[in-house]
Scaffold this motif. Structure first.
Motif, PDB file in Angstrom:
ATOM      1  N   ARG A 266       9.878 -12.203 -41.931  1.00  0.00           N
ATOM      2  CA  ARG A 266       9.834 -10.821 -41.470  1.00  0.00           C
ATOM      3  C   ARG A 266       9.819 -10.765 -39.933  1.00  0.00           C
ATOM      4  O   ARG A 266       9.144 -11.554 -39.290  1.00  0.00           O
ATOM      5  N   PRO A 267      10.549  -9.808 -39.348  1.00  0.00           N
ATOM      6  CA  PRO A 267      10.391  -9.562 -37.914  1.00  0.00           C
ATOM      7  C   PRO A 267       9.068  -8.845 -37.668  1.00  0.00           C
ATOM      8  O   PRO A 267       8.547  -8.156 -38.554  1.00  0.00           O
ATOM      9  N   PHE A 268       8.513  -9.009 -36.484  1.00  0.00           N
ATOM     10  CA  PHE A 268       7.254  -8.321 -36.187  1.00  0.00           C
ATOM     11  C   PHE A 268       7.111  -8.115 -34.688  1.00  0.00           C
ATOM     12  O   PHE A 268       7.762  -8.780 -33.872  1.00  0.00           O
ATOM     13  N   ASN A 269       6.235  -7.178 -34.347  1.00  0.00           N
ATOM     14  CA  ASN A 269       5.859  -6.954 -32.951  1.00  0.00           C
ATOM     15  C   ASN A 269       4.507  -7.585 -32.622  1.00  0.00           C
ATOM     16  O   ASN A 269       4.350  -8.233 -31.601  1.00  0.00           O
ATOM     17  N   VAL A 270       3.534  -7.358 -33.508  1.00  0.00           N
ATOM     18  CA  VAL A 270       2.190  -7.902 -33.325  1.00  0.00           C
ATOM     19  C   VAL A 270       1.751  -8.531 -34.635  1.00  0.00           C
ATOM     20  O   VAL A 270       1.914  -7.942 -35.703  1.00  0.00           O
ATOM     21  N   ALA A 271       1.179  -9.738 -34.566  1.00  0.00           N
ATOM     22  CA  ALA A 271       0.766 -10.441 -35.775  1.00  0.00           C
ATOM     23  C   ALA A 271      -0.563 -11.143 -35.552  1.00  0.00           C
ATOM     24  O   ALA A 271      -0.959 -11.429 -34.417  1.00  0.00           O
ATOM     25  N   SER A 272      -1.229 -11.425 -36.655  1.00  0.00           N
ATOM     26  CA  SER A 272      -2.423 -12.259 -36.605  1.00  0.00           C
ATOM     27  C   SER A 272      -2.397 -13.218 -37.792  1.00  0.00           C
ATOM     28  O   SER A 272      -1.856 -12.895 -38.853  1.00  0.00           O
ATOM     29  N   ILE A 273      -2.948 -14.410 -37.575  1.00  0.00           N
ATOM     30  CA  ILE A 273      -3.100 -15.402 -38.634  1.00  0.00           C
ATOM     31  C   ILE A 273      -4.576 -15.776 -38.688  1.00  0.00           C
ATOM     32  O   ILE A 273      -5.119 -16.310 -37.718  1.00  0.00           O
ATOM     33  N   LYS A 274      -5.209 -15.482 -39.816  1.00  0.00           N
ATOM     34  CA  LYS A 274      -6.636 -15.753 -39.965  1.00  0.00           C
ATOM     35  C   LYS A 274      -6.871 -16.557 -41.242  1.00  0.00           C
ATOM     36  O   LYS A 274      -6.014 -16.634 -42.120  1.00  0.00           O
ATOM     37  N   ALA A 275      -8.061 -17.156 -41.339  1.00  0.00           N
ATOM     38  CA  ALA A 275      -8.414 -17.938 -42.516  1.00  0.00           C
ATOM     39  C   ALA A 275      -9.918 -17.897 -42.712  1.00  0.00           C
ATOM     40  O   ALA A 275     -10.681 -17.651 -41.768  1.00  0.00           O
ATOM     41  N   GLY A 276     -10.328 -18.140 -43.972  1.00  0.00           N
ATOM     42  CA  GLY A 276     -11.751 -18.137 -44.273  1.00  0.00           C
ATOM     43  C   GLY A 276     -12.485 -19.306 -43.654  1.00  0.00           C
ATOM     44  O   GLY A 276     -13.692 -19.251 -43.430  1.00  0.00           O
ATOM     45  N   ARG A 277     -11.757 -20.395 -43.392  1.00  0.00           N
ATOM     46  CA  ARG A 277     -12.324 -21.530 -42.666  1.00  0.00           C
ATOM     47  C   ARG A 277     -11.329 -21.968 -41.604  1.00  0.00           C
ATOM     48  O   ARG A 277     -10.189 -21.491 -41.568  1.00  0.00           O
ATOM     49  N   THR A 278     -11.749 -22.863 -40.742  1.00  0.00           N
ATOM     50  CA  THR A 278     -10.896 -23.282 -39.633  1.00  0.00           C
ATOM     51  C   THR A 278      -9.634 -23.976 -40.138  1.00  0.00           C
ATOM     52  O   THR A 278      -9.699 -24.901 -40.953  1.00  0.00           O
ATOM     53  N   VAL A 279      -8.485 -23.509 -39.651  1.00  0.00           N
ATOM     54  CA  VAL A 279      -7.195 -24.114 -39.979  1.00  0.00           C
ATOM     55  C   VAL A 279      -6.509 -24.496 -38.671  1.00  0.00           C
ATOM     56  O   VAL A 279      -6.440 -23.696 -37.735  1.00  0.00           O
ATOM     57  N   ALA A 280      -6.008 -25.721 -38.608  1.00  0.00           N
ATOM     58  CA  ALA A 280      -5.379 -26.225 -37.388  1.00  0.00           C
ATOM     59  C   ALA A 280      -4.169 -25.378 -36.998  1.00  0.00           C
ATOM     60  O   ALA A 280      -3.455 -24.857 -37.846  1.00  0.00           O
ATOM     61  N   ALA A 281      -3.938 -25.269 -35.679  1.00  0.00           N
ATOM     62  CA  ALA A 281      -2.796 -24.528 -35.140  1.00  0.00           C
ATOM     63  C   ALA A 281      -2.039 -25.410 -34.151  1.00  0.00           C
ATOM     64  O   ALA A 281      -2.602 -26.356 -33.569  1.00  0.00           O
ATOM     65  N   GLN A 282      -0.766 -25.096 -33.972  1.00  0.00           N
ATOM     66  CA  GLN A 282       0.049 -25.820 -32.987  1.00  0.00           C
ATOM     67  C   GLN A 282       1.010 -24.858 -32.318  1.00  0.00           C
ATOM     68  O   GLN A 282       1.384 -23.825 -32.891  1.00  0.00           O
ATOM     69  N   VAL A 283       1.402 -25.192 -31.101  1.00  0.00           N
ATOM     70  CA  VAL A 283       2.349 -24.402 -30.325  1.00  0.00           C
ATOM     71  C   VAL A 283       3.416 -25.339 -29.766  1.00  0.00           C
ATOM     72  O   VAL A 283       3.094 -26.312 -29.079  1.00  0.00           O
ATOM     73  N   ASP A 284       4.664 -25.081 -30.105  1.00  0.00           N
ATOM     74  CA  ASP A 284       5.800 -25.875 -29.611  1.00  0.00           C
ATOM     75  C   ASP A 284       5.603 -27.372 -29.812  1.00  0.00           C
ATOM     76  O   ASP A 284       5.968 -28.185 -28.958  1.00  0.00           O
ATOM     77  N   GLY A 285       4.980 -27.737 -30.937  1.00  0.00           N
ATOM     78  CA  GLY A 285       4.836 -29.145 -31.278  1.00  0.00           C
ATOM     79  C   GLY A 285       3.645 -29.843 -30.680  1.00  0.00           C
ATOM     80  O   GLY A 285       3.488 -31.058 -30.851  1.00  0.00           O
ATOM     81  N   ASP A 286       2.771 -29.107 -30.002  1.00  0.00           N
ATOM     82  CA  ASP A 286       1.552 -29.682 -29.428  1.00  0.00           C
ATOM     83  C   ASP A 286       0.324 -29.037 -30.054  1.00  0.00           C
ATOM     84  O   ASP A 286       0.355 -27.851 -30.419  1.00  0.00           O
ATOM     85  N   PRO A 287      -0.785 -29.776 -30.199  1.00  0.00           N
ATOM     86  CA  PRO A 287      -2.008 -29.194 -30.758  1.00  0.00           C
ATOM     87  C   PRO A 287      -2.459 -27.964 -29.971  1.00  0.00           C
ATOM     88  O   PRO A 287      -2.380 -27.946 -28.743  1.00  0.00           O
ATOM     89  N   PHE A 288      -2.925 -26.945 -30.712  1.00  0.00           N
ATOM     90  CA  PHE A 288      -3.381 -25.720 -30.065  1.00  0.00           C
ATOM     91  C   PHE A 288      -4.569 -25.147 -30.827  1.00  0.00           C
ATOM     92  O   PHE A 288      -4.508 -24.057 -31.393  1.00  0.00           O
ATOM     93  N   GLY A 289      -5.650 -25.913 -30.857  1.00  0.00           N
ATOM     94  CA  GLY A 289      -6.875 -25.411 -31.446  1.00  0.00           C
ATOM     95  C   GLY A 289      -6.713 -25.053 -32.906  1.00  0.00           C
ATOM     96  O   GLY A 289      -6.143 -25.806 -33.694  1.00  0.00           O
ATOM     97  N   ALA A 290      -7.233 -23.880 -33.269  1.00  0.00           N
ATOM     98  CA  ALA A 290      -7.254 -23.479 -34.673  1.00  0.00           C
ATOM     99  C   ALA A 290      -7.207 -21.966 -34.785  1.00  0.00           C
ATOM    100  O   ALA A 290      -7.234 -21.243 -33.779  1.00  0.00           O
ATOM    101  N   THR A 291      -7.119 -21.503 -36.035  1.00  0.00           N
ATOM    102  CA  THR A 291      -7.149 -20.063 -36.291  1.00  0.00           C
ATOM    103  C   THR A 291      -8.487 -19.488 -35.847  1.00  0.00           C
ATOM    104  O   THR A 291      -9.486 -20.225 -35.775  1.00  0.00           O
TER     105      THR A 291
END
Length: 307
Positions: A266-291
């Motif tokens: 889906r196309p979007f303007n504003v989004a959020s990704i959340k989880a009930g527990r910590t889930v790893a995140a990445q940006v452009d192939g590098d580690p970027f903390g978590a949700t």
């Protein structure tokens, strides 16, 4: 004497664009794919055409970003010789620059998805020709928790792999290191459900990636929007069990992931990704903390040189 009555007032003088023609090439000498002779060849070709060119080898992490953020950076073209992570670092610095120079990329490193996206040249002669040609496109990018991304920001299995791959293994085996790490993590991981909100509409899944580019992980197309097109897309996969992962992988290889059962794009303007527990995140192939991740398109662009 001429009659000047009714003459239009002179327009205010606009700031002159950078015209010094200087080129700064930045590279990490410890990264995979670094080739000193290649960079020297590019510089010599540019200097033969009258372009003042400097090669600057980084000495510490973050140096590319610091250079790109410096308002006193007086170059027409900044060339990043590196992978997608180095390009991301340049974009991060350009966020704080009042008038960023042109960006050019010499593809090296483990991943070069943006190079595939833009069909960037890989020979010294073609790179120099591209820089001399001065053809640019606006590089759009997204923002995830304040961090820019040219390709993607994601949460889920791929981010766990990015976090888990040892640097020594990555430098030694390149992309194969990600395959080995993915198998090791996949055999023991327990996934968490994600709550993805796109402009107020909720979706549930086990993997979510905000896309600023057509491609993901190499030549595989997952989004209709490209890096030089405005707007972002979100891919959400409902499941990530072994069978579903195999099915999604086959769909990805055939270019039909967006049509696979349980996949939403889906196309979007504003989004959020959340989880009930910590889930790893990445940006452009590098580690970027978590949700959690809060994501939107930047209102800025960077001029990037293309063939």
């Amino acid at each position: 004497m001429s009659d000047t009555k009714g003459a239009a007032p002179a327009e205010p003088r606009r700031p002159e664009p950078r015209s010094n023609g200087k080129v700064l090439i930045m590279a990490n000498p410890t990264s995979g794919g670094y080739d000193a002779q290649f960079l020297k060849d590019v510089r010599q070709r540019l200097e033969r055409q009258g372009r003042s060119t400097e090669i600057r080898l980084t000495q510490r992490a973050g140096e590319i970003g610091e250079t790109c953020a410096d308002p006193a950076l007086a170059v027409q073209t900044l060339v990043v010789a590196g992978g997608d992570g180095s390009i991301n670092e340049a974009l991060t610095g350009f966020q704080d620059h009042p008038a960023p120079p042109q960006l050019a990329v010499i593809p090296t490193g483990t991943a070069n998805v943006l190079a595939l996206e833009l069909s960037l040249p890989r020979t010294a002669a073609a790179v120099a020709e591209m820089i001399l040609g001065q053809k640019t496109k606006p590089l759009h990018y997204g923002i995830a928790n304040g961090r820019p991304f040219a390709l993607m920001a994601s949460a889920g299995f791929d981010a766990e792999v990015v976090h888990g791959v040892p640097l020594s293994l990555k430098r030694r085996f390149g992309k194969l290191a990600y395959v080995v790490t993915a198998i090791r993590i996949g055999l023991r991981r327990k996934s968490a459900p994600l709550d993805v909100t796109l402009d107020g509409e909720h979706f549930s899944g086990k993997f979510a990636v905000a896309c600023n580019a057509h491609r993901y992980g190499g030549p595989f197309v997952i989004s209709p929007g490209g890096a030089t097109d405005p707007g972002l897309y979100m891919l959400v996969l409902e499941r990530d069990d072994p069978w579903s992962s195999i099915r999604y992988t086959m769909a990805l290889l055939s270019g039909r992931l967006h049509k696979a059962k349980g996949a939403t794009v889906r196309p979007f303007n504003v989004a959020s990704i959340k989880a009930g527990r910590t889930v790893a995140a990445q940006v452009d192939g590098d580690p970027f903390g978590a949700t959690p991740l809060e994501i939107q398109a930047s209102d800025k662009t960077v001029p990037i040189l293309v063939p």
